[in-house]
Design a protein around this motif. Structure first.
Motif, PDB file in Angstrom:
ATOM      1  N   VAL A  41      37.212  28.927  40.660  1.00 16.20           N
ATOM      2  CA  VAL A  41      36.189  30.174  40.658  1.00 16.20           C
ATOM      3  C   VAL A  41      36.297  31.220  41.041  1.00 16.20           C
ATOM      4  CG1 VAL A  41      34.046  30.766  42.237  1.00 16.20           C
ATOM      5  CG2 VAL A  41      34.640  28.348  41.833  1.00 16.20           C
ATOM      6  N   THR A  42      36.320  31.708  39.888  1.00 18.19           N
ATOM      7  CA  THR A  42      36.784  33.387  39.615  1.00 18.19           C
ATOM      8  C   THR A  42      36.038  34.056  40.853  1.00 18.19           C
ATOM      9  OG1 THR A  42      37.349  32.824  37.561  1.00 18.19           O
ATOM     10  CG2 THR A  42      37.354  35.039  37.825  1.00 18.19           C
ATOM     11  N   ILE A  43      37.348  35.426  41.275  1.00 21.44           N
ATOM     12  CA  ILE A  43      35.950  35.992  42.168  1.00 21.44           C
ATOM     13  C   ILE A  43      35.748  36.873  41.156  1.00 21.44           C
ATOM     14  CG2 ILE A  43      35.713  37.671  44.307  1.00 21.44           C
ATOM     15  CD1 ILE A  43      36.523  34.305  44.942  1.00 21.44           C
ATOM     16  N   VAL A  68      36.186  37.802  51.247  1.00 22.83           N
ATOM     17  CA  VAL A  68      36.053  36.696  49.813  1.00 22.83           C
ATOM     18  C   VAL A  68      37.645  35.948  49.170  1.00 22.83           C
ATOM     19  CG1 VAL A  68      35.490  36.291  47.569  1.00 22.83           C
ATOM     20  CG2 VAL A  68      33.594  38.250  48.481  1.00 22.83           C
ATOM     21  N   THR A  69      37.691  35.002  49.149  1.00 21.48           N
ATOM     22  CA  THR A  69      39.042  34.292  48.511  1.00 21.48           C
ATOM     23  C   THR A  69      38.502  33.333  47.910  1.00 21.48           C
ATOM     24  OG1 THR A  69      40.636  33.448  49.358  1.00 21.48           O
ATOM     25  CG2 THR A  69      38.956  32.812  51.234  1.00 21.48           C
ATOM     26  N   ASN A  75      43.245  34.631  45.941  1.00 22.07           N
ATOM     27  CA  ASN A  75      43.147  36.366  45.603  1.00 22.07           C
ATOM     28  C   ASN A  75      41.664  36.331  46.422  1.00 22.07           C
ATOM     29  OD1 ASN A  75      44.313  36.365  42.879  1.00 22.07           O
ATOM     30  ND2 ASN A  75      42.505  35.558  42.166  1.00 22.07           N
ATOM     31  N   HIS A  76      42.633  36.793  47.656  1.00 20.34           N
ATOM     32  CA  HIS A  76      41.621  37.386  48.581  1.00 20.34           C
ATOM     33  C   HIS A  76      41.556  38.811  48.750  1.00 20.34           C
ATOM     34  CE1 HIS A  76      44.176  34.161  50.396  1.00 20.34           C
ATOM     35  NE2 HIS A  76      44.726  34.482  50.099  1.00 20.34           N
ATOM     36  N   TYR A  77      40.141  38.869  49.029  1.00 23.92           N
ATOM     37  CA  TYR A  77      39.638  40.167  49.131  1.00 23.92           C
ATOM     38  C   TYR A  77      39.131  40.589  50.462  1.00 23.92           C
ATOM     39  CZ  TYR A  77      40.195  39.892  44.160  1.00 23.92           C
ATOM     40  OH  TYR A  77      40.911  39.908  42.520  1.00 23.92           O
ATOM     41  N   TYR A  78      38.899  42.061  50.883  1.00 22.11           N
ATOM     42  CA  TYR A  78      38.878  42.312  52.156  1.00 22.11           C
ATOM     43  C   TYR A  78      38.272  43.240  52.122  1.00 22.11           C
ATOM     44  CZ  TYR A  78      42.534  39.516  52.679  1.00 22.11           C
ATOM     45  OH  TYR A  78      43.665  38.003  53.193  1.00 22.11           O
ATOM     46  N   CYS A  79      36.405  43.393  52.734  1.00 22.80           N
ATOM     47  CA  CYS A  79      36.201  45.111  52.416  1.00 22.80           C
ATOM     48  C   CYS A  79      35.974  45.295  54.143  1.00 22.80           C
ATOM     49  CB  CYS A  79      34.903  44.603  52.311  1.00 22.80           C
ATOM     50  SG  CYS A  79      35.406  44.026  50.401  1.00 22.80           S
ATOM     51  N   GLN A  80      35.250  46.582  54.253  1.00 23.62           N
ATOM     52  CA  GLN A  80      34.952  46.892  55.901  1.00 23.62           C
ATOM     53  C   GLN A  80      33.590  47.345  55.346  1.00 23.62           C
ATOM     54  OE1 GLN A  80      37.247  50.119  58.033  1.00 23.62           O
ATOM     55  NE2 GLN A  80      35.765  49.930  59.533  1.00 23.62           N
TER      56      GLN A  80
END
Length: 148
Positions: free
Chosen positions: A95-97, A119-120, A124-129
């Motif tokens: 699944v494409t992020i 989100v992973t 690929n891992h994405y991190y947000c604050q």
């Protein structure tokens, strides 16, 4: 299962009626090993073993109501005071992020009010604050390690 972009972890597996299950240490049971579950279990161990989050503050696949619809989050990490520190949305590796994925976790966060989002898809891992004042999320290189 596909190799993921996480450190190497040890897992417990069992086979029953031609289905492989993986042990989930949070739910304390074996769950059917699907691609998204493979990502979720890696992410769990990453949070606990690499980032130091206590098992007692982690919750998996619980229901929440958004606009009268039942949804399920993948992983939530609580602060010791009961507020939510982190929401993690796991997708299968194929699944494409994309923006839709971020919209999904942002929608969950309207109810949960977490400080951080992850989100992973295991690759690929994405991190947000969260920036609640300006109503946006700021991307990070990684999520912070646990501090009590």
């Amino acid at each position: 299962m596909q190799e993921l972009n996480f450190p190497k972890f040890s897992f417990r597996f069992k086979s029953n009626e031609n289905k492989i299950s993986i042990f989930d240490c949070i739910r304390k049971k074996f769950v059917i090993l699907q691609p998204e579950e493979w990502v979720r279990q890696h992410c769990l161990l990453y949070l606990m073993e690499v980032k130091g989050y206590p098992k007692s503050l982690i919750n998996i696949e619980k229901e929440l109501i958004i606009n009268d619809l039942k949804k399920r989050y993948d992983i939530v990490v609580f602060n010791p005071n009961g507020s939510i520190h982190l929401i993690v949305e796991c997708k299968a590796p194929q699944v494409t992020i994309n923006q839709e994925t971020f919209d999904q976790i942002a929608q969950y966060n309207q109810v949960l009010n977490a400080s951080y989002l992850m989100v992973t898809n295991g690759l690929n891992h994405y991190y947000c604050q969260m920036d609640f004042i300006n109503k946006r999320y700021d991307f990070l290189r990684d999520i912070p390690e646990y501090t009590s």
